[in-house]
Design an enzyme around this catalytic site. Structure first.
Site, PDB file in Angstrom:
ATOM      1  N   CYS A 139      40.080  37.338  36.439  1.00  0.00           N
ATOM      2  CA  CYS A 139      40.900  36.688  37.385  1.00  0.00           C
ATOM      3  C   CYS A 139      41.481  37.287  38.234  1.00  0.00           C
ATOM      4  O   CYS A 139      41.955  36.552  39.280  1.00  0.00           O
ATOM      5  CB  CYS A 139      42.012  36.209  36.171  1.00  0.00           C
ATOM      6  SG  CYS A 139      42.652  37.675  35.166  1.00  0.00           S
ATOM      7  N   TYR A 140      41.253  38.576  38.567  1.00  0.00           N
ATOM      8  CA  TYR A 140      41.621  39.445  39.424  1.00  0.00           C
ATOM      9  C   TYR A 140      40.585  40.214  40.168  1.00  0.00           C
ATOM     10  O   TYR A 140      40.384  41.596  39.670  1.00  0.00           O
ATOM     11  CB  TYR A 140      42.931  40.448  39.191  1.00  0.00           C
ATOM     12  CG  TYR A 140      44.166  39.652  38.963  1.00  0.00           C
ATOM     13  CD1 TYR A 140      45.078  39.196  40.211  1.00  0.00           C
ATOM     14  CD2 TYR A 140      44.568  38.832  37.983  1.00  0.00           C
ATOM     15  CE1 TYR A 140      46.215  38.802  40.234  1.00  0.00           C
ATOM     16  CE2 TYR A 140      45.621  38.329  37.713  1.00  0.00           C
ATOM     17  CZ  TYR A 140      46.401  37.943  39.073  1.00  0.00           C
ATOM     18  OH  TYR A 140      47.489  37.456  38.795  1.00  0.00           O
TER      19      TYR A 140
END
Lengths: 399, 135
Positions: A139-140
């Site tokens: 997600c990052y």
């Protein structure tokens, strides 16, 4: 006798009477406590000096693609930030130093730039380089970031100082036969000089020694903007010995303060270098004291000669944590430029700026009189003399 | 003449030569060494206070210059940046010649250049970088 609501009504109507904590002394001498308490509505107190436990937290906004700063590494202006928070939040403490600073490797070390200076540059509107790395997640995904940031582009930038406004402080001296470099400045050998750090009779907590009005939620002037007392500060130690007027003879209460950095100014938040020690931030603070009754007014009329401070040897006793003092001196003596220790006339210097403190007390007075600064009721008291609250030394246990 | 403070810069090749004593021997100048250092490049710096007859002083300075010593008056070297100074007074008790003093009323720190011997302690001690020294 008066309530904060009544005082606020006077502020709104423009007929409030405000004096600084220095000015009120003269009025009380002239008119006496009773009459002065009826006349004065607010007394402004202030201090400006190095306060190490200061820092900022800020949110940089999410990059595209996203990077998780939390658990990674980040520097602002070359100074490391704390990354133990969520993806876009950082904390920077006033004492932080660049990794490549020579520090004390060439004794005593100059410490010309660090966290306090970054805070000062940021609040002054300078562009600063943010360099960060993360470990990359689904997600990052991003792993590296290097960009200029400016305070105006940050979502939040908040000054959050966990210990400010020390109620009284040590007078530092050196009895050894060599110069020492301390957080209290350069101390010459054999009682060559004595350094103190308090605004004395103008200092906030010395004008409200039992914390009858200053408490959690009190609105203050912080770094030139609006701030609040958020809690008592770390090392809060109210139960020390006091004079018969309730003024502590030793470092006692402290405050944790919070405020919007975006409304503050580099004039009142200044990066500070202590040779041989490190960097810090000098913070300007103004605190209004509502004169609710005669007792509170009497506290604000405290004079420099009524406030005592302990003389501590920073060559032996302070570093070895020995609870020994060489005596007590008062702030009138300290401010005169000389004190006497062991029969020797010792020149004094202050780390705290009385000129800046006076300016802050006047600025706060002006804002109250013009109606733009209303007073608040504390939502909770901070621990006082009856609390049995004490700051404890570290108890080391064998591992 | 009054006592005059000067800064002398000795290039590397002059550092080991006896020069200053000739100010006394040949020019009757009384001197007091306020500061002396040799930097890592082996260049020397000497701050002197001189006293003697005006004529002798001129000749003495001429002699130093001819030897290759760079001479400059001291008073230009230490300066206070009023914009940076917060008047904390940290420097005041450290100054050995009372060239920095606190105004008892305003609390303002004043720098009296004439009293300064350029020892540099204020530059080292100032937390705000308000004192500067240049040789």
């Amino acid at each position: 006798m008066k309530t904060i609501q009544e005082i606020n009504e006077k502020i709104k109507k423009g007929n409030v009477v405000v004096l600084t904590a220095e000015e009120v002394i003269g009025l009380v001498e002239e008119k006496g406590i009773k009459e002065a308490a009826q006349t004065v509505d607010v007394v402004t107190t202030a201090t400006f000096g190095p306060m190490c436990s200061s820092g900022i937290y800020f949110n940089i906004g999410h990059s595209k693609p996203r990077i998780k700063l939390g658990g990674g590494h980040a520097t602002l202006g070359g100074v490391p930030c704390y990354t133990g928070l969520a993806a876009a939040d950082l904390f920077l403490g006033a004492n932080a130093l660049p990794d490549d600073d020579p520090r004390n490797s060439v004794y005593p070390g100059e410490f010309r730039y660090g966290g306090g200076h970054v805070i000062s540059d940021l609040v002054s509107g300078k562009d600063l380089v943010l360099e960060a790395s993360g470990y990359g997640t689904d997600c990052y995904p991003r792993k590296n970031l290097k960009t200029y940031i400016n305070i105006k582009d940050l979502n939040e930038a908040v000054l959050y100082n966990i210990r400010n406004c020390y109620q009284n402080y040590n007078v530092a001296i050196n009895t050894s036969d060599k110069v020492i470099y301390t957080y209290m400045g350069i101390l010459r050998q054999k009682l060559g000089n004595a350094n103190y750090c308090s605004a004395g009779a103008l200092s906030p907590l010395l004008n409200d020694p039992l914390y009858k009005t200053i408490g959690i939620g009190t609105k203050i002037l912080l770094g030139g903007g609006v701030g609040f007392v958020s809690w008592w500060g770390t090392q809060h130690n109210p139960c020390v010995e006091r004079t018969n007027k309730g003024v502590p003879k030793y470092p006692a209460a402290t405050l944790a303060l919070i405020g919007d950095l975006k409304n503050m100014s580099g004039q009142w938040l200044i990066g500070t270098s202590m040779v041989g020690y490190g960097v810090t931030l000098s913070v300007g603070i103004g605190i209004p004291i509502p004169i609710l009754n005669e007792e509170i007014l009497e506290y604000t009329a405290v004079k420099d000669e009524d406030i005592l401070a302990p003389v501590v040897d920073y060559s032996k006793d302070y570093p070895q944590r020995e609870n020994r003092i060489l005596g007590l001196v008062n702030y009138a003596q300290l401010k005169s430029g000389h004190i006497e220790i062991k029969g020797k006339k010792v020149p004094t210097s202050s780390l705290s700026s009385i000129r800046k403190a006076r300016e802050i007390a006047d600025v706060l007075k002006g804002r109250i009189k013009s109606g733009e600064f209303l007073l608040t009721e504390a939502v909770e008291k901070i621990p006082s003399v009856d609390s049995k609250y004490r700051s404890k030394p570290l108890k080391e246990r064998k591992v | 003449m009054e006592r005059i403070k000067i800064v002398l810069h000795f290039p590397k090749q002059l550092v080991d030569k006896p020069i200053v004593y000739r100010l006394v021997k040949d020019f009757n100048l009384e001197f007091n060494i306020l500061k002396a250092e040799v930097n890592p490049n082996e260049e020397g710096l000497l701050i002197l206070e001189l006293k003697g007859q005006d004529q002798d002083y001129k000749k003495g300075i001429e002699y130093l210059k001819n030897e290759g010593v760079r001479v400059q008056p001291l008073s230009q070297d230490v300066s206070m940046d009023r914009q940076r100074c917060v008047d904390c007074t940290v420097c005041v008790s450290l100054c050995p010649t009372e060239a920095l003093e606190k105004d008892p009323q305003s609390g303002e720190v004043k720098f009296i250049k004439e009293k300064c011997i350029a020892c540099g302690i204020c530059v080292k001690a100032c937390p705000y970088g308000a004192m500067k020294i240049e040789f």
